[in-house]
Enzyme design. Sequence first.
Site, short mmCIF file in Angstrom:
data_model
loop_
_atom_site.label_atom_id
_atom_site.label_comp_id
_atom_site.label_asym_id
_atom_site.label_seq_id
_atom_site.Cartn_x
_atom_site.Cartn_y
_atom_site.Cartn_z
N CYS A 1 6.58 3.32 8.08
CA CYS A 1 6.87 3.40 6.65
C CYS A 1 7.34 4.76 6.22
O CYS A 1 7.65 4.99 5.06
CB CYS A 1 5.63 3.01 5.86
SG CYS A 1 5.11 1.38 6.30
N THR B 1 3.69 -1.59 -2.35
CA THR B 1 4.05 -0.28 -2.92
C THR B 1 4.01 -0.37 -4.45
O THR B 1 3.41 0.47 -5.12
CB THR B 1 5.45 0.15 -2.44
OG1 THR B 1 5.44 0.26 -1.03
CG2 THR B 1 5.86 1.48 -3.05
N THR C 1 12.47 -11.65 -14.32
CA THR C 1 12.45 -13.03 -13.86
C THR C 1 11.66 -13.13 -12.56
O THR C 1 11.86 -12.34 -11.64
CB THR C 1 13.89 -13.52 -13.63
OG1 THR C 1 14.58 -13.41 -14.87
CG2 THR C 1 13.92 -14.96 -13.13
N GLN D 1 -2.99 -4.20 4.87
CA GLN D 1 -3.07 -4.55 6.29
C GLN D 1 -4.25 -5.46 6.59
O GLN D 1 -4.36 -5.97 7.70
CB GLN D 1 -3.19 -3.27 7.13
CG GLN D 1 -1.97 -2.37 7.06
CD GLN D 1 -0.76 -2.94 7.79
OE1 GLN D 1 -0.85 -3.96 8.50
NE2 GLN D 1 0.39 -2.32 7.62
N SER E 1 0.46 -7.46 0.31
CA SER E 1 1.89 -7.64 0.55
C SER E 1 2.11 -8.84 1.45
O SER E 1 1.47 -8.96 2.50
CB SER E 1 2.43 -6.38 1.22
OG SER E 1 3.81 -6.48 1.43
N HIS F 1 4.57 -9.73 3.45
CA HIS F 1 5.23 -9.65 4.76
C HIS F 1 4.33 -9.15 5.88
O HIS F 1 4.73 -9.13 7.03
CB HIS F 1 6.53 -8.84 4.67
CG HIS F 1 6.39 -7.35 4.53
ND1 HIS F 1 6.60 -6.50 5.58
CD2 HIS F 1 6.10 -6.57 3.47
CE1 HIS F 1 6.46 -5.24 5.16
NE2 HIS F 1 6.15 -5.26 3.88
N ASN G 1 -3.17 1.34 8.34
CA ASN G 1 -1.99 0.75 8.96
C ASN G 1 -1.69 1.32 10.34
O ASN G 1 -1.07 0.65 11.16
CB ASN G 1 -0.76 0.92 8.06
CG ASN G 1 -0.64 2.29 7.45
OD1 ASN G 1 -1.56 2.76 6.76
ND2 ASN G 1 0.46 2.97 7.70
#
Length: 392
Positions: A329, A78, A243, A183, A203, A205, A155
């Site tokens: 989502c 995102t 950071t 994806q 991404s 995950h 997706n």
Amino acid sequence: MNTGSDAAQAVYLDYNATAPMRPEAVRATYDALQAVGNASSVHDHGREAARRVDHARQQVADLLNCSRGELIFTSGATEANNLALQAAYADRGMIITSAVEHPAVLETARAVTAGGPDSLMILPVDREGKIDHEAFRAAVAGRDVALVSIMLANNETGVVTDLAPLIEMAHSVGALVHTDATQYVGRLPVDLGDLDVDLLSLSAHKFGGPQGVGALFIRRGVPLAQRPLVFGGGHERGWRAGTLNVPGITGLGAAAEAAHRHLDEEATRITKLREVLEGELLAQVPGSYINSAASPRLPGVTSITFPGAPADAVLASMPDVAASDGSACSAGAPSPSHVLLAMGLSREDADSTIRLSLGYATTEREIRRAVDAAVRAVNHVCAVMRAADNPT
Ligand code: PMP
């Protein structure tokens, strides 16, 4: 597969929402969590943290065939999409995108362009979920297009975009090209030496890394205004202050390396499992159909419509299978899938569609269990609906 203690018995078929972390990524993340060190610090602890980040950057670069200096770590796709669209648009010309993009692209495109017809064009797709190439050529011709943003794989349906011709047409009118490859990365091979996009989002995950970490690829030499979303200490070459998330980035790198190592073998195995799943469901549920069945698709995604059986009721009747109705989502929003509607499904059929998404740890036994559960659930829901329609 270990998907957590509470739901240990459920078959997990929601890899497109999020994939279970790969053991390699768990170990690497855990290892980094146990260490102390800010990657910007000059002492040994800091240098060790910076070394982990460098290593992860190389692992992601290897997966994509790009160089380390072309990657910016973000909090996920995102953010990568937001960063890409904001920088590439830079208040000039227009953005062209498609009706089946994830909200992380569609809403960002609307926000950065203020959605005016002269600054944003959203291209339709056909019944298979594909963009017509001639319509695309006509859209970019004669217009001041700053950016074309088209996803590499969808997706909800898994449809893979034939991106190369679109990239060529976009570049021929001077537009930059971004792809949301969230994806696709880690499921099918990406070679950025070949795929000539200027920007690409990913991404962790979705391919076995931790949640909340991702990356944006920015091709070296691409003329791009540096427009960070987050200002501060100038991390990530000024693109993204804050950071660095060393454990997350370390996990992302480890997942990228593991996915890369097993890419071909997993794609073949998962495609076979999906074929079994689809073949059985189509055979056992008369009238059901697979969306985008005639298109090239990701190995592990099935979007299946059971006409007359609302997806929320079907899913509630199959608690032993973790799956999704359309896209997870939209944060629980009850609206029908914009992707399926854009493909021309009726609202009723869109509402009667579930997405089963498989991945690296899915087994044939799980697929058999999922088929049994889904067939039972659809039959049950249809029987309830019939009874409601014909009260005695
Ligand atoms: N783009 C696509 C195509 C996605 O499927 C998702 C996640 N569902 C995102 C972007 C957003 O990714 P993230 O969760 O990393 O913000």
